[in-house]
Design an enzyme around this catalytic site. Structure first.
Site, PDB file in Angstrom:
ATOM      1  N   ASP A 136       1.721  -6.317  14.752  1.00 23.29           N
ATOM      2  CA  ASP A 136       2.629  -7.138  13.458  1.00 23.29           C
ATOM      3  C   ASP A 136       4.035  -6.939  13.632  1.00 23.29           C
ATOM      4  O   ASP A 136       5.087  -6.355  12.282  1.00 23.29           O
ATOM      5  CB  ASP A 136       2.197  -6.167  12.759  1.00 23.29           C
ATOM      6  CG  ASP A 136       2.628  -6.940  10.662  1.00 23.29           C
ATOM      7  OD1 ASP A 136       3.709  -7.459  10.894  1.00 23.29           O
ATOM      8  OD2 ASP A 136       3.003  -5.643   9.986  1.00 23.29           O
ATOM      9  N   TYR A 141       0.445  -1.283   0.764  1.00 20.25           N
ATOM     10  CA  TYR A 141       0.094  -0.092   0.424  1.00 20.25           C
ATOM     11  C   TYR A 141       0.752   1.159  -0.001  1.00 20.25           C
ATOM     12  O   TYR A 141       0.617   2.415  -0.271  1.00 20.25           O
ATOM     13  CB  TYR A 141      -1.193   0.274   1.440  1.00 20.25           C
ATOM     14  CG  TYR A 141      -1.587  -0.647   1.307  1.00 20.25           C
ATOM     15  CD1 TYR A 141      -2.710  -1.316   0.683  1.00 20.25           C
ATOM     16  CD2 TYR A 141      -1.364  -1.859   2.639  1.00 20.25           C
ATOM     17  CE1 TYR A 141      -3.004  -2.242   0.091  1.00 20.25           C
ATOM     18  CE2 TYR A 141      -2.614  -3.087   2.437  1.00 20.25           C
ATOM     19  CZ  TYR A 141      -3.538  -3.460   1.631  1.00 20.25           C
ATOM     20  OH  TYR A 141      -4.334  -4.199   1.326  1.00 20.25           O
ATOM     21  N   ALA A 142       1.491   1.329   0.173  1.00 25.15           N
ATOM     22  CA  ALA A 142       2.853   2.447   0.718  1.00 25.15           C
ATOM     23  C   ALA A 142       3.856   1.784   0.208  1.00 25.15           C
ATOM     24  O   ALA A 142       4.475   1.150   0.057  1.00 25.15           O
ATOM     25  CB  ALA A 142       2.685   2.506   2.020  1.00 25.15           C
TER      26      ALA A 142
END
Length: 491
Positions: free
Chosen positions: A157, A25-26
């Site tokens: 995470d 996503y980034a």
């Protein structure tokens, strides 16, 4: 506003340069804060030239660029949660969110820049980390997690790739990437899979139902990888990985490299498959190998000084045993104070004080040891009587034999072995005392337990004093920065 192009995007107030990394996503870029000219007559070209000239003296940041078109509903929620959590956090071991912007194409998170890369690269470049270096990192990670836990925040995470290092010269750990983080009370249960399979707790994979304790499993995997070079479930395929995760087998620790008893204990308790039996957050923060109380900080020197004042008073009053205990506790704080101090002159002054207090502690130790040996002999008759009364209790007799072995080790000067045996015997005797009916044997057993606790505490102080003296001598010979650097050099 920012405008996207073939190169790095343009973000108000910053010049984006090299790409540091990218994910689903980034993309993360290194960036410099622009210099504002304050004069409209200065051309764009002149301002850009000035920015290039002043590049080395300006603030450096990392900018995380998230493409809006790549976001689904869940990832939008994750990003908003990440911004919400990081906005309210200021901690030396958590990457700081400085600002965020957005335009029609992207969302930009302006983050603290960490020049040392991530912990994964740091470990793999060195193959394994020494226990000493791993412990420094674990203290810093534990400090960050304690801060989050107090605010009911779970990272979800945790992995070496999400742990950044401030520099390579004197690495300082920074927890990053809160994209999966959630506000979770310890009793909250979730059902959405989050994180990376190699570091994911078994209950998340097998039951898809979990609580905040999944972070503790991930900490165990990270520590295992730091010490042994690869995670415990390293596999050649996802099928093999899944089989290992779903297995009920206890996670075995390699025999090499050798680790301290406390380090192995922490690893085994973190890597407990059953979350109900896994170490708790409070026990993790208080574990003797993590030892957050003695983590280097700005308060270390003040804590050491306060204890020394008490030690000197007891010394002047002629209470050698109490003075020795206080000097030992003070030295426990002087060593982290040395690690924390950066000014060379102040560091030398602290070293001089440490040498002075170690010398006095050694003198007191000789005084206390003499009376201590007398006490050991005085208690022998009571111990013999208790042993005689324990003939019908094999378990009690065995625990008393371990206590005798501990005393023999202490008299021989083998303090670490003596301490291990004292702790083992006390673990058994305390359980037996709880079930012992009233009577003469219970009275003798109670007295014996008290005596053994006092012996164990005394021996523990001797072990700590020797460790502090060794640390101080190492720093004195090599200098702190060289000592840390040599511990972190390539294997």
């Amino acid at each position: 506003m920012a405008v996207s192009g073939w190169g790095p995007p343009r973000v108000d107030g910053f010049i984006l340069t090299e790409r540091l990394g990218s994910g689903t996503y980034a993309t993360v870029y290194k960036a410099y804060a622009k210099v504002r000219s304050g004069c409209s007559l200065v051309s764009v070209a002149e301002e850009q030239a000035r920015n290039r000239r002043m590049k080395d003296t300006r603030e450096v940041v990392a900018i995380k660029c998230v493409a809006k078109k790549s976001l689904n509903k869940a990832s939008v929620e994750n990003l908003l949660t990440e911004i919400e959590i990081l906005k309210g956090i200021r901690h030396p071991n958590i990457v700081q969110l400085k600002d965020f912007q957005w335009d029609s194409d992207n969302i930009y998170l302006v983050m603290e820049f960490c020049a040392g890369g991530d912990l994964s690269c740091f470990i793999h470049t060195r193959r394994i980390l020494t226990e000493k270096v791993a412990r420094v990192f674990m203290q810093q990670l534990a400090s960050a997690l304690q801060f989050l836990h107090e605010r009911n925040i779970s990272h979800l995470d945790l992995k070496p790739q999400n742990i950044l290092l401030s520099t390579l010269e004197k690495p300082h750990l920074k927890l990053a990437d809160f994209g999966f983080a959630q506000h979770m009370s310890p009793w909250d249960e979730k059902h959405v899979l989050r994180g990376s399979p190699l570091y994911m707790a078994p209950e998340m994979v097998c039951q898809q139902q979990y609580d905040a304790r999944v972070d503790l499993w991930s900490v165990g995997v990270i520590l295992y990888e730091a010490l042994f070079g690869q995670p415990p479930f390293a596999s050649r395929s996802f099928t093999e990985l899944e089989e290992k995760i779903r297995s009920n087998r206890v996670v075995k620790l390699p025999l090499r490299p050798p680790l301290s008893r406390d380090c192995r204990d922490l690893l085994q308790r973190l890597l407990e498959r059953d979350p109900g039996r896994r170490i708790s957050f409070q026990d993790f923060f208080a574990h003797p190998w993590v030892d957050l109380e003695h983590m280097p900080s700005g308060e270390s020197l003040a804590q050491a000084t306060a204890l020394v004042v008490q030690a000197v008073k007891k010394d002047e009053d002629g209470d050698a045993a109490a003075a020795l205990a206080l000097y030992c506790k003070a030295l426990d704080f002087f060593v982290p104070a040395l690690h924390y101090e950066v000014d060379a002159q102040r560091k030398e002054a602290i070293k001089a004080k440490v040498r002075q207090y170690v010398s006095r502690a050694e003198e007191l130790k000789a005084i206390v040891s003499s009376s201590s040996r007398a006490l050991l002999r005085q208690g022998a008759s009571a111990q013999d009587l208790l042993r005689e009364m324990a003939r019908d209790k094999p378990r009690l007799l065995a625990a008393l034999e371990v206590a005798s072995a501990a005393r023999a080790k202490e008299e021989a000067g083998e303090d670490q072995d003596a301490l291990d045996l004292y702790q083992h015997s006390l673990g058994e005797l305390l359980l037996l005392l709880a079930g012992e009916p009233p009577g003469r044997r219970r009275e003798l057993l109670h007295t014996e337990v008290q005596n053994l606790m006092a012996r164990a505490e005394y021996v523990k102080e001797q072990v700590k004093m020797r460790e502090c003296r060794w640390e101080a001598e190492t720093m004195d010979k090599e200098g702190l920065s060289e000592s840390v650097r040599s511990s972190c050099t390539l294997q």
